[in-house]
Every structure is written in C-alpha cells, then in structure tokens.
Design an enzyme around this catalytic site. Sequence first.
Site, PDB file in Angstrom:
ATOM      1  N   HIS A  49       0.759  -1.103  -0.069  1.00 37.95           N
ATOM      2  CA  HIS A  49      -0.039  -0.126   0.056  1.00 37.95           C
ATOM      3  C   HIS A  49       0.863   1.125  -0.152  1.00 37.95           C
ATOM      4  CE1 HIS A  49      -4.349  -1.264   0.893  1.00 37.95           C
ATOM      5  NE2 HIS A  49      -3.648  -2.389   0.534  1.00 37.95           N
ATOM      6  N   ASP A  50       2.040   1.246   0.460  1.00 38.69           N
ATOM      7  CA  ASP A  50       2.963   2.271   0.659  1.00 38.69           C
ATOM      8  C   ASP A  50       3.475   2.667  -0.745  1.00 38.69           C
ATOM      9  OD1 ASP A  50       4.518   4.487   1.694  1.00 38.69           O
ATOM     10  OD2 ASP A  50       6.518   3.040   1.668  1.00 38.69           O
TER      11      ASP A  50
ATOM     12  N   GLY B 240       4.906   5.946  -4.280  1.00 38.04           N
ATOM     13  CA  GLY B 240       6.216   5.230  -4.226  1.00 38.04           C
ATOM     14  C   GLY B 240       6.397   4.855  -2.951  1.00 38.04           C
TER      15      GLY B 240
ATOM     16  N   ASP C  83       7.820   5.396  -0.030  1.00 41.15           N
ATOM     17  CA  ASP C  83       8.507   6.521   0.676  1.00 41.15           C
ATOM     18  C   ASP C  83       7.955   6.672   2.349  1.00 41.15           C
ATOM     19  OD1 ASP C  83       5.814   7.372   0.320  1.00 41.15           O
ATOM     20  OD2 ASP C  83       6.462   9.424  -0.594  1.00 41.15           O
TER      21      ASP C  83
ATOM     22  N   SER D 198       4.956   7.128   3.142  1.00 37.68           N
ATOM     23  CA  SER D 198       4.029   8.138   3.396  1.00 37.68           C
ATOM     24  C   SER D 198       2.571   7.402   4.006  1.00 37.68           C
ATOM     25  CB  SER D 198       3.414   8.584   1.825  1.00 37.68           C
ATOM     26  OG  SER D 198       3.110   7.675   1.001  1.00 37.68           O
TER      27      SER D 198
ATOM     28  N   HIS E  87      -1.510 -13.156  -0.957  1.00 38.58           N
ATOM     29  CA  HIS E  87      -2.635 -13.587  -0.032  1.00 38.58           C
ATOM     30  C   HIS E  87      -2.519 -14.844   0.208  1.00 38.58           C
ATOM     31  CE1 HIS E  87      -5.575 -10.129  -1.804  1.00 38.58           C
ATOM     32  NE2 HIS E  87      -4.567  -9.590  -0.845  1.00 38.58           N
ATOM     33  N   THR E  88      -1.427 -15.496   0.332  1.00 33.45           N
ATOM     34  CA  THR E  88      -1.270 -17.038   0.680  1.00 33.45           C
ATOM     35  C   THR E  88      -1.012 -16.876   2.238  1.00 33.45           C
ATOM     36  OG1 THR E  88       0.149 -18.918   0.417  1.00 33.45           O
ATOM     37  CG2 THR E  88       1.352 -16.702   0.274  1.00 33.45           C
TER      38      THR E  88
END
Length: 334
Positions: free
Chosen positions: A73-74, A79, A81, A83, A201-202
């Site tokens: 998700h970051d 990028g 970073d 955030s 997702h394993t």
Amino acid sequence: MSNMQFSRGFNPFVILFCLAVVAPIISADVAILRTDYYQKTCPDFHKIVREAVTTKQVQQPTTAAGTLRLFFHDCFLEGCDASVLIATNSFNKAERDDDLNDSLPGDAFDIVTRIKTALELSCPGVVSCADILAQATRDLVTMVGGPYFDVKLGRKDGFESKAHKVRGNVPMANQTVPDIHGIFKKNGFSLREMVALSGAHTIGFSHCKEFSDRLYGSRADKEINPRFAAALKDLCKNHTVDDTIAAFNDVMTPGKFDNMYFKNLKRGLGLLASDHILIKDNSTKPFVDLYATNETAFFEDFARAMEKLGTVGVKGDKDGEVRRRCDHFNNLNV
C-alpha cells in the site's frame, strides 16, 4: 588526421561541458539504491531489523502478512516513501485513514516503530522509515517460508501523505482484472507480475466486509465452494456489528508462505472476488495454473516482482528526508 568530422558551429567541448554540468542536476533527485547502503553509517542495521522482526513475529504471527500488505500500500501510492506511516493531524487527513486503508494491521505499524526506535539509539538520524519497511517486509516474508529477494536501500521518506489520493491507486476487492491491472500497469508491472504479487494472499486475512457481498442475498457467488461459503456465512453473520471479524486469505495453510493460494483458487476457495477472478479471466488463468503446479516458478516470479516493487517511486535527498519519527514529517507544517 582523425576521421571524425564536425559540422560548422559544432563544438564537442561545449557539449561535454554541458553534460558535466547537467548530469548532477539530473541525478540529484534520484535515490541510488544499493544493498550495502548502511554498511558504514549504521553497520548493525540488518541485525537490529532481524532481531526486532523475529521477536514480533513470534509474539504476533500475523505480523508478516500485515507488513507485506503495508509495504504494498505504501509503494503503490507516491512510491516506496513511508507516506502510509504518516498520522493524520488537524490540517491533513493522511493515507492510512482513508477507508481503503482502515484495515491495515496495527502490528505492521508497530514493527516499524519498534525498529525505528532501536535504530535511533544505535545510529540516530541515519535510516529512513521507507528502508525500514522494505527490509522488515523481506525478512518477515522469508521467516514464514517465502522466497529470499534482495532489498536495495537508500530511500528517503516522502513529504506528502493524502487520504484522497488512495482511491484509484490501490486495488479494491470488487474490481475486474482490467481495472486491477490498470493500477499495476501504471506502476510498471505486467499481468504476470500482478498475479505473482497477488500470491501475497497466501498469508494474512481479510475482514468480512471485504467479501460479504459474495455470501448473502441475490448477488451471492455460486462459484464459491459450498462448504467454504457455509463456513464463511457462519463466521461473518455478525460482521455488521463487529467489523473486526476476519477470515484467513488462505484457509489451508494461513501462516505459511507457499503456493496454496493458487491451488485454492482452482478449488473455489478464493476469499475475495478479486482473488476468484484470477482463475476465471482468460488472461490471468494461465499464470494461476502455472503457480498452482510449480511453486518454484511462483517464488522466482514473486521475488523478482518484490525487488521491482521496492524501487517504485523512491525519493532522493531533494524529494525526501530521514524522519525522526515514522508517523510525522520532520517539519510538522508540511
């Protein structure tokens, strides 16, 4: 005499001079990543990260999956970073508080905080939060059986974290293959790499609200394995009053990083709609079939894709900083 000829008015020495001047300008904002980035400035970096993730994973076995998800998700928004680690304040709603990120596991944030605290005692002001998240993710993936991959370091922490930018940059559970691939493609990933990364997702879990529309009413998905659907219905029957109820993404080997996720898809045991469509769509099914029968191929593709993911949108010195705290910019007015 040399055979080189130059047109009238062409001065190669002027060109060379211009290149010498411009080259530093071009490269100044680009982070130069390398695996030994902290060898001299923070020699205990790898040891500190490894010890912290080992302790945390033993205490809370879902940490690996949560940290892997947090890293993804970051990187897919602004990028890699850090955030996504920024906390909301009175004048800015940060990424982590968008609805699509509200289920990001607290244990993932916690392990980054633990590592940052230890590193600040050992080598203050040296290691970025973005590098901590990247390294912790790799170490945790390998701890639960996943493939080893190189982590190049030298990222800086970004100056921006906006909740309103999340939607459209992070895949959603009810999107189609073209929609999801569109998000991956703009970050430089092929369809095959998308399927390989979906294999994350394993491990881990998803909350009932992310797949409940597949279970109830006229829109219930008839392609879910009947016994699996019945178990999920029972598990999620009170999810509207308790939004913490969740199911493992891989019902067979939830704590082990393997290729069972792809085997499950072929058995109707995909939890999310975005999982199930990978076996239904003709463009992605061949990769699911490959990974379900060849774990080595999955591990190799996943490792390469993770190395690539870690380079998405990295910040250099001009566009980033080394935060003192991972949840705050150094300049609180940013």
